[in-house]
Write a protein that holds these residues in place. Sequence first.
Motif, PDB file in Angstrom:
ATOM      1  N   THR A  84     -20.705-152.624-140.346  1.00 46.31           N
ATOM      2  CA  THR A  84     -19.789-151.631-141.135  1.00 46.31           C
ATOM      3  C   THR A  84     -19.289-152.052-142.672  1.00 46.31           C
ATOM      4  OG1 THR A  84     -17.582-152.556-140.453  1.00 46.31           O
ATOM      5  CG2 THR A  84     -18.354-150.769-139.223  1.00 46.31           C
ATOM      6  N   VAL A  85     -19.501-150.988-143.545  1.00 44.38           N
ATOM      7  CA  VAL A  85     -19.579-151.236-144.891  1.00 44.38           C
ATOM      8  C   VAL A  85     -18.278-150.462-145.501  1.00 44.38           C
ATOM      9  CG1 VAL A  85     -20.602-151.151-147.168  1.00 44.38           C
ATOM     10  CG2 VAL A  85     -21.708-151.943-145.227  1.00 44.38           C
ATOM     11  N   TYR A  86     -17.413-151.051-146.003  1.00 45.23           N
ATOM     12  CA  TYR A  86     -16.143-150.486-146.627  1.00 45.23           C
ATOM     13  C   TYR A  86     -15.966-151.001-148.160  1.00 45.23           C
ATOM     14  CZ  TYR A  86     -14.592-150.798-141.653  1.00 45.23           C
ATOM     15  OH  TYR A  86     -14.458-150.852-140.190  1.00 45.23           O
ATOM     16  N   SER A  87     -15.404-150.048-148.739  1.00 47.31           N
ATOM     17  CA  SER A  87     -14.844-150.445-150.085  1.00 47.31           C
ATOM     18  C   SER A  87     -13.416-149.959-150.154  1.00 47.31           C
ATOM     19  CB  SER A  87     -15.802-149.941-151.197  1.00 47.31           C
ATOM     20  OG  SER A  87     -15.371-148.632-151.221  1.00 47.31           O
ATOM     21  N   PHE A  88     -12.435-150.931-150.841  1.00 49.69           N
ATOM     22  CA  PHE A  88     -11.207-150.555-151.260  1.00 49.69           C
ATOM     23  C   PHE A  88     -10.800-151.161-152.749  1.00 49.69           C
ATOM     24  CE2 PHE A  88     -11.169-151.039-146.635  1.00 49.69           C
ATOM     25  CZ  PHE A  88     -10.828-149.895-146.135  1.00 49.69           C
ATOM     26  N   GLY A  89      -9.618-150.896-153.219  1.00 51.56           N
ATOM     27  CA  GLY A  89      -9.273-151.439-154.397  1.00 51.56           C
ATOM     28  C   GLY A  89      -9.204-152.853-154.619  1.00 51.56           C
ATOM     29  N   PRO A  90      -9.086-153.268-155.742  1.00 55.07           N
ATOM     30  CA  PRO A  90      -8.958-154.814-155.919  1.00 55.07           C
ATOM     31  C   PRO A  90      -7.819-155.636-155.377  1.00 55.07           C
ATOM     32  CG  PRO A  90      -8.337-153.727-158.137  1.00 55.07           C
ATOM     33  CD  PRO A  90      -8.758-152.641-156.950  1.00 55.07           C
ATOM     34  N   GLU A  91      -6.602-154.846-154.872  1.00 53.90           N
ATOM     35  CA  GLU A  91      -5.748-155.420-154.314  1.00 53.90           C
ATOM     36  C   GLU A  91      -5.803-155.826-152.797  1.00 53.90           C
ATOM     37  OE1 GLU A  91      -5.911-151.160-153.191  1.00 53.90           O
ATOM     38  OE2 GLU A  91      -5.868-152.141-155.161  1.00 53.90           O
ATOM     39  N   SER A  92      -7.154-155.413-152.344  1.00 55.48           N
ATOM     40  CA  SER A  92      -7.590-155.698-150.763  1.00 55.48           C
ATOM     41  C   SER A  92      -8.415-156.941-150.723  1.00 55.48           C
ATOM     42  CB  SER A  92      -8.249-154.469-150.465  1.00 55.48           C
ATOM     43  OG  SER A  92      -9.463-154.390-150.967  1.00 55.48           O
ATOM     44  N   GLY A  93      -8.697-157.440-151.793  1.00 55.61           N
ATOM     45  CA  GLY A  93      -9.735-158.517-151.844  1.00 55.61           C
ATOM     46  C   GLY A  93      -9.144-160.199-151.456  1.00 55.61           C
ATOM     47  N   ALA A  94      -7.942-160.308-151.317  1.00 57.21           N
ATOM     48  CA  ALA A  94      -7.262-161.665-151.328  1.00 57.21           C
ATOM     49  C   ALA A  94      -8.133-162.310-150.081  1.00 57.21           C
ATOM     50  CB  ALA A  94      -5.967-161.731-151.066  1.00 57.21           C
ATOM     51  N   LEU A  95      -8.644-163.481-150.212  1.00 58.99           N
ATOM     52  CA  LEU A  95      -9.397-163.955-149.045  1.00 58.99           C
ATOM     53  C   LEU A  95      -8.681-164.428-147.821  1.00 58.99           C
ATOM     54  CD1 LEU A  95     -12.195-165.078-148.006  1.00 58.99           C
ATOM     55  CD2 LEU A  95     -11.750-167.118-149.273  1.00 58.99           C
ATOM     56  N   LEU A  96      -7.620-165.300-148.110  1.00 62.15           N
ATOM     57  CA  LEU A  96      -6.822-165.818-146.801  1.00 62.15           C
ATOM     58  C   LEU A  96      -6.499-164.621-145.944  1.00 62.15           C
ATOM     59  CD1 LEU A  96      -5.953-168.181-145.220  1.00 62.15           C
ATOM     60  CD2 LEU A  96      -3.992-168.282-146.850  1.00 62.15           C
ATOM     61  N   ALA A 151     -18.585-161.744-141.522  1.00 62.85           N
ATOM     62  CA  ALA A 151     -17.788-160.735-142.570  1.00 62.85           C
ATOM     63  C   ALA A 151     -18.277-161.141-143.992  1.00 62.85           C
ATOM     64  CB  ALA A 151     -16.472-160.476-142.415  1.00 62.85           C
ATOM     65  N   ALA A 152     -18.069-160.402-144.950  1.00 63.08           N
ATOM     66  CA  ALA A 152     -18.191-160.579-146.155  1.00 63.08           C
ATOM     67  C   ALA A 152     -17.419-159.710-147.207  1.00 63.08           C
ATOM     68  CB  ALA A 152     -19.487-160.565-146.632  1.00 63.08           C
ATOM     69  N   ILE A 153     -16.909-160.364-148.418  1.00 65.46           N
ATOM     70  CA  ILE A 153     -16.025-159.921-149.360  1.00 65.46           C
ATOM     71  C   ILE A 153     -16.692-159.798-150.585  1.00 65.46           C
ATOM     72  CG2 ILE A 153     -13.799-159.993-150.410  1.00 65.46           C
ATOM     73  CD1 ILE A 153     -12.637-161.373-147.831  1.00 65.46           C
ATOM     74  N   MET A 154     -17.042-158.857-151.228  1.00 62.59           N
ATOM     75  CA  MET A 154     -17.749-158.875-152.710  1.00 62.59           C
ATOM     76  C   MET A 154     -16.937-158.178-153.433  1.00 62.59           C
ATOM     77  SD  MET A 154     -21.559-158.041-151.329  1.00 62.59           S
ATOM     78  CE  MET A 154     -21.193-156.831-150.446  1.00 62.59           C
ATOM     79  N   PRO A 155     -16.236-158.734-154.432  1.00 62.01           N
ATOM     80  CA  PRO A 155     -15.465-157.903-155.525  1.00 62.01           C
ATOM     81  C   PRO A 155     -16.530-157.482-156.723  1.00 62.01           C
ATOM     82  CG  PRO A 155     -15.069-160.465-155.699  1.00 62.01           C
ATOM     83  CD  PRO A 155     -15.850-160.162-154.681  1.00 62.01           C
ATOM     84  N   VAL A 156     -16.684-156.252-156.774  1.00 56.85           N
ATOM     85  CA  VAL A 156     -17.747-155.685-157.738  1.00 56.85           C
ATOM     86  C   VAL A 156     -16.960-154.537-158.742  1.00 56.85           C
ATOM     87  CG1 VAL A 156     -19.637-154.397-157.968  1.00 56.85           C
ATOM     88  CG2 VAL A 156     -19.425-156.023-156.332  1.00 56.85           C
ATOM     89  N   GLY A 157     -16.766-154.844-160.132  1.00 58.00           N
ATOM     90  CA  GLY A 157     -16.166-154.016-160.728  1.00 58.00           C
ATOM     91  C   GLY A 157     -14.795-153.693-160.325  1.00 58.00           C
ATOM     92  N   SER A 158     -14.230-152.509-160.165  1.00 60.63           N
ATOM     93  CA  SER A 158     -12.867-152.088-159.957  1.00 60.63           C
ATOM     94  C   SER A 158     -12.937-151.982-158.355  1.00 60.63           C
ATOM     95  CB  SER A 158     -12.626-150.744-160.524  1.00 60.63           C
ATOM     96  OG  SER A 158     -13.311-149.874-160.145  1.00 60.63           O
ATOM     97  N   LYS A 159     -13.784-152.426-157.388  1.00 62.64           N
ATOM     98  CA  LYS A 159     -13.792-152.372-156.086  1.00 62.64           C
ATOM     99  C   LYS A 159     -14.028-153.818-155.511  1.00 62.64           C
ATOM    100  CE  LYS A 159     -14.988-147.318-155.536  1.00 62.64           C
ATOM    101  NZ  LYS A 159     -16.089-146.488-154.897  1.00 62.64           N
ATOM    102  N   VAL A 160     -13.741-153.671-154.183  1.00 64.43           N
ATOM    103  CA  VAL A 160     -13.844-154.915-153.447  1.00 64.43           C
ATOM    104  C   VAL A 160     -14.689-154.278-151.968  1.00 64.43           C
ATOM    105  CG1 VAL A 160     -12.954-156.985-152.161  1.00 64.43           C
ATOM    106  CG2 VAL A 160     -12.039-156.201-154.190  1.00 64.43           C
TER     107      VAL A 160
END
Length: 193
Positions: A84-96, A151-160
């Motif tokens: 699955t591929v999702y995108s959310f706002g920057p507040e959702s990208g904290a790793l831990l 899983a993977a987390i990728m911050p890109v512009g104003s989205k994660v």
Amino acid sequence: MRSTLRLFTALAVAAFFASGCGERDAPRVYRAPKEAPAPAPADPGTSLEAPRWVVPAGWKQLPDQQMRFATFQVDPNDPKLIVTVYSFGPESGALLPNVNRWEQQIGAPVSAEADLPKVVKKLKSNGLEIDAIDLLGVAPEGQAEKQRMLAAIMPVGSKVWFLKFVGAESKVAAHQADYEAFLRSISFAPSGE
């Protein structure tokens, strides 16, 4: 008595409407200032279009689902084995917090900040900085094999952007090379390019 009550009611209604028609109750018109247009982003890389990727042979893109940007069935014989591929706002990208949430989903021990290097690999691909996560949980009730999550987390512009691939350990391992090739194929370009 009834006619007196009707007369009294009619007079009360008339008095009510008559009292509200003064000049002070006339409608007023106000002019509100228009909102200024949002400024254009300073960095053209923040105005990005949807991701581009190379879908591995044998993967099948499934219909759109709520909150998912894309869903792929990776094995034609197992409809539950999906990426699955999702995108959310920057507040959702904290790793831990994301790693801990995913660990809990598959019954893995929760990692401390100092333990993240054991489950997170830092990748660079197509100009993206990617946190690639590999977790091993417990066997679900009634099943012999442990659950594994890539899983993977990728911050890109104003989205994660997030990728998630969960299944039995051996099934995930059988498709791991395709998953990793898919992950490394992801790229973004500024809108209009």
